[in-house]
Enzyme design. Sequence first.
Site, short mmCIF file in Angstrom:
data_model
loop_
_atom_site.label_atom_id
_atom_site.label_comp_id
_atom_site.label_asym_id
_atom_site.label_seq_id
_atom_site.Cartn_x
_atom_site.Cartn_y
_atom_site.Cartn_z
CD GLU A 178 30.38 37.45 35.73
OE1 GLU A 178 29.65 36.71 35.65
OE2 GLU A 178 30.94 38.44 36.09
CG HIS A 198 33.84 40.99 35.73
ND1 HIS A 198 33.31 39.66 36.51
CD2 HIS A 198 35.02 41.10 36.43
CE1 HIS A 198 33.90 39.37 37.40
NE2 HIS A 198 35.24 39.99 37.51
N GLY A 211 39.67 42.50 42.09
CA GLY A 211 39.29 43.53 42.84
C GLY A 211 39.57 44.80 42.19
CB SER A 220 38.51 39.85 37.89
OG SER A 220 37.85 41.26 37.89
CB ALA A 221 41.70 43.69 38.76
#
Lengths: 235, 235
Positions: free
Chosen positions: A194, A159, A90, A122-123
């Site tokens: 990714e 990413h 997020g 991700s985050a």
Amino acid sequence: MKKLIIASTSTLHGGAYLEYLLPTLEVHFKDCKSLLFVPYARPGGISHDDYTKRVAETFATINISVKGLHEFDNPEQAVADAEAIFTGGGNTFLLVTQLYQNNVMTAIKKAVENGTPYLGSSAGSNITGLTMQTTNDMPIIYPPSFNTLGLVPFNLNPHYLDPIEGSTHMGETRETRINEFHKINPQPVLGLREGSWLEVHGDKITLKGDLQARLFRQGKEAEELETGTDLSDLK
Amino acid sequence: MKKLIIASTSTLHGGAYLEYLLPTLEVHFKDCKSLLFVPYARPGGISHDDYTKRVAETFATINISVKGLHEFDNPEQAVADAEAIFTGGGNTFLLVTQLYQNNVMTAIKKAVENGTPYLGSSAGSNITGLTMQTTNDMPIIYPPSFNTLGLVPFNLNPHYLDPIEGSTHMGETRETRINEFHKINPQPVLGLREGSWLEVHGDKITLKGDLQARLFRQGKEAEELETGTDLSDLK
């Protein structure tokens, strides 16, 4: 012993949530019946409840029950008590702000250093590095600090995106941005495409997945790393 | 009377630095023989001297001499004395940090409100909004605040980028990021595509250039604005 999976993304194009990682997660979390989910990053502004529900559905398929960190009156204690921890993706600024506000940044670091298995996507991967300063996210909220967990001794760029061939857009490429970071910051930055992830077992850090990763070091040419590369000495 | 040009980008693909804007700048700066350049954003990590030299070469073609703000012992006084101000693009986090460190954020706001003509491109446009929180840049340094000049009563997203058709990348689109911003912040965000700019004359704000701009408002569908649109009432 530290035990982390640090994934570039939760989801591959055309795949379901965490689908490509599930065989890995079954092994990673094999001794766990429950998992504490950190929903603070709220992708697309989704609520903590809805985000936790999505994650619980996925982990149910490998027989792990999920509770959201937002459900506990004492988040610090919940982290200390957790069998396993997963921080979802997020917005990294929102995630880091809430980790500090709820007093769990240090608690998560301690728990993972003491052997609680951790998954980040991700985050949630970004924060395993020294600082969140190589995030791609928009600064939608002002965090008390950019310092993060430092569970690996470098920074992550999840990413990671190669320059788009033939693009006429004049905004900076990801590589240009990371080079700007290195004008004023010394630590290496690992660009994880990714489908790639890092596996951390104690002091051993290994690049996993089918792809190469791109390593940026201050004052050096960027280099491509093959999957399977041992990154234990990177700092 | 406030007089600003707020440009999405300094450079169009295939064009020279500020080339597409020069006819506009000749009119905008018609009463000025000299210009104060703010080089703090350092695109690609270029030095203040080199950046200022590049800008001076361009402005020489319209007979305006340029001095860099870094050349002055008292930057605050230099801003107050300036005939015209241009803040160039680069990294918005670095720009905002240095504006605060050198005590010129308020000085620039005051000067422009008192009629000193201003030009911003990219990061230099971002800071004309209420906050820098809709920048696309990497947080390579921790600024004392995300609050910026507030010379227009909304936020800007320069280099606005439409979703790339057929992309398999799972990172957020620009629109997704701005929607995440609106989950916790109320002010409108104007996405300025490369080649668009805002012209501010006193309280009048007009969209210029050949392209549409994309307007995001909290809780509303995004909308396309035609060039020439009067944005004076947007807040």
